[in-house]
Design an enzyme around this catalytic site. Structure first.
Site, mmCIF file in Angstrom:
data_model
loop_
_atom_site.group_PDB
_atom_site.id
_atom_site.type_symbol
_atom_site.label_atom_id
_atom_site.label_comp_id
_atom_site.label_asym_id
_atom_site.label_seq_id
_atom_site.Cartn_x
_atom_site.Cartn_y
_atom_site.Cartn_z
ATOM 1 N N HIS A 109 26.756 69.873 30.842
ATOM 2 C CA HIS A 109 26.343 71.071 31.567
ATOM 3 C C HIS A 109 26.127 70.742 33.043
ATOM 4 O O HIS A 109 26.544 71.479 33.926
ATOM 5 C CB HIS A 109 25.052 71.651 30.979
ATOM 6 C CG HIS A 109 25.251 72.509 29.784
ATOM 7 N ND1 HIS A 109 25.503 71.972 28.542
ATOM 8 C CD2 HIS A 109 25.230 73.855 29.645
ATOM 9 C CE1 HIS A 109 25.619 72.966 27.677
ATOM 10 N NE2 HIS A 109 25.462 74.124 28.312
ATOM 11 N N HIS A 148 18.337 66.069 27.193
ATOM 12 C CA HIS A 148 18.863 65.041 28.099
ATOM 13 C C HIS A 148 17.740 64.302 28.814
ATOM 14 O O HIS A 148 16.718 64.891 29.150
ATOM 15 C CB HIS A 148 19.783 65.642 29.164
ATOM 16 C CG HIS A 148 21.139 65.980 28.661
ATOM 17 N ND1 HIS A 148 22.066 65.027 28.313
ATOM 18 C CD2 HIS A 148 21.738 67.174 28.439
ATOM 19 C CE1 HIS A 148 23.175 65.616 27.893
ATOM 20 N NE2 HIS A 148 23.000 66.931 27.953
#
Length: 172
Positions: A109, A148
């Site tokens: 992303h 993440h």
């Protein structure tokens, strides 16, 4: 020893940031993350191609080439490094989404967002601050949502900026 220290700081920073979402629904963070799913990039590219005559077509071709280069590099890195996601490895954290795959480095992303921000900034400098701010928020959202580490986001940023710069150099 030095790599262990970096990993320790990475994990500590992850916990500090992720705890900001403790016991919250995080709809705004989830919404921000979803703007990085990819659909928005295609819509922006097509709209600029259709309605912006000065740079729209070259913008679209540059973005398409950049994403065509970024995706295989991203997949190779992710499957080569095989870093487990924090939500699969750590305890006492807040996970707000189910990740699309099991590895975390680099953040896809974030890579895509910084790639788009760089290309937008190049072709439309008046929108550079907005585009880079948006990319920064996409990366931050991935940490806040629990999928993440900060270093995954930094690696994604580096990947996106590198591929975007290469594509601009080749086509821009």
């Amino acid at each position: 020893m030095r790599l262990k220290s970096l990993g320790k700081y990475d994990t500590e920073l992850f916990y500090r940031l992720n705890r900001l979402t403790a016991e919250r629904q995080c709809r705004h963070v989830l919404w921000m993350s979803r703007t990085g799913d990819g659909y928005l990039y295609l819509i922006i590219g097509i709209l600029l191609w259709a309605f912006e005559r000065e740079h729209g077509e070259l913008f679209l071709y540059t973005a398409l080439m950049a994403y065509a280069l970024e995706l295989p590099v991203y997949l190779v890195l992710k499957n080569m490094v095989k870093r487990p996601r924090p939500c699969d490895l750590l305890s006492n954290m807040f996970v707000h989404i189910t990740p699309s795959d099991k590895f975390s480095l680099p953040s896809g992303h974030t890579a895509a967002a910084w790639l788009m921000a760089c290309i937008v900034g190049y072709f439309y400098p008046d929108f550079a601050v907005l585009a880079y701010s948006w990319a920064l928020l996409i990366g931050m959202s991935r940490i806040l949502l629990g999928v993440h580490y900060p270093s995954d986001v930094l690696a994604g940023m580096a990947l996106g900026l590198t591929i975007a710069s290469l594509s601009i150099w080749l086509l821009g």
